[in-house]
Design an enzyme around this catalytic site. Structure first.
Site, PDB file in Angstrom:
ATOM      1  N   ASP A  84      47.431  37.107  67.468  1.00 41.96           N
ATOM      2  CA  ASP A  84      48.425  36.038  67.563  1.00 41.96           C
ATOM      3  C   ASP A  84      49.780  36.678  67.818  1.00 41.96           C
ATOM      4  O   ASP A  84      50.075  37.763  67.313  1.00 41.96           O
ATOM      5  CB  ASP A  84      48.459  35.229  66.268  1.00 41.96           C
ATOM      6  CG  ASP A  84      47.181  34.424  66.050  1.00 41.96           C
ATOM      7  OD1 ASP A  84      46.584  33.990  67.047  1.00 41.96           O
ATOM      8  OD2 ASP A  84      46.785  34.231  64.890  1.00 41.96           O
ATOM      9  N   ASP A 102      45.014  29.334  71.493  1.00 40.60           N
ATOM     10  CA  ASP A 102      45.237  28.253  70.532  1.00 40.60           C
ATOM     11  C   ASP A 102      45.989  27.092  71.180  1.00 40.60           C
ATOM     12  O   ASP A 102      45.711  25.923  70.884  1.00 40.60           O
ATOM     13  CB  ASP A 102      46.026  28.767  69.328  1.00 40.60           C
ATOM     14  CG  ASP A 102      45.293  29.845  68.554  1.00 40.60           C
ATOM     15  OD1 ASP A 102      44.050  29.864  68.587  1.00 40.60           O
ATOM     16  OD2 ASP A 102      45.980  30.686  67.932  1.00 40.60           O
TER      17      ASP A 102
END
Length: 132
Positions: A84, A102
């Site tokens: 991330d 995402d």
């Protein structure tokens, strides 16, 4: 593992974070192979649904969700965790860091919800009725 980050905008930093779990780090203690297997099963179901639907909006939404999930699966297989790197924040309040896969998943889910609210209720698919 989290880096300090580089400010891009007053509300956005680029960071480096490894997420061994799923959303918000949940299930981080589960074996990697189990998360990969569960993700592959879910992607298989979504791709089957995508193939069967006659509705372009639904197919697009399912493609976004599946594509994002596949991107996260690739990270998990190659690196052992999902990478991330987007950190949105206002003041001291931070949304959990996330990645572009995402974003695709969230956009696909939002498109599905929007379609569910705005679409006519009796829509056929290539194989019969639209799955509910």
């Amino acid at each position: 593992m989290r880096s300090l980050g580089v400010e891009v905008l007053p509300v956005l930093d680029l960071v480096y974070l490894r997420n061994p779990g799923i959303s918000f780090g949940m299930l981080g203690g589960m074996p990697r192979w189990l998360l990969v297997l569960a993700s592959l099963v879910i992607v298989g179901i979504l791709l089957t649904w995508m193939w069967r639907t006659a509705r372009p909006v639904v197919a697009t939404a399912l493609g976004l969700i599946s594509g994002g999930a596949i991107g996260n699966i690739v990270d998990r297989v190659r690196l052992g965790a999902v990478t991330d790197f987007l950190d949105f924040h206002v003041g001291g309040y931070h949304w959990p860091a996330f990645n572009l896969a995402d974003v695709a998943i969230v956009c696909g889910a939002a498109l599905m919800l929007l379609d569910g609210v705005l679409a006519p209720s009796n829509v056929e698919t290539r194989a019969g009725k639209e799955p509910s």
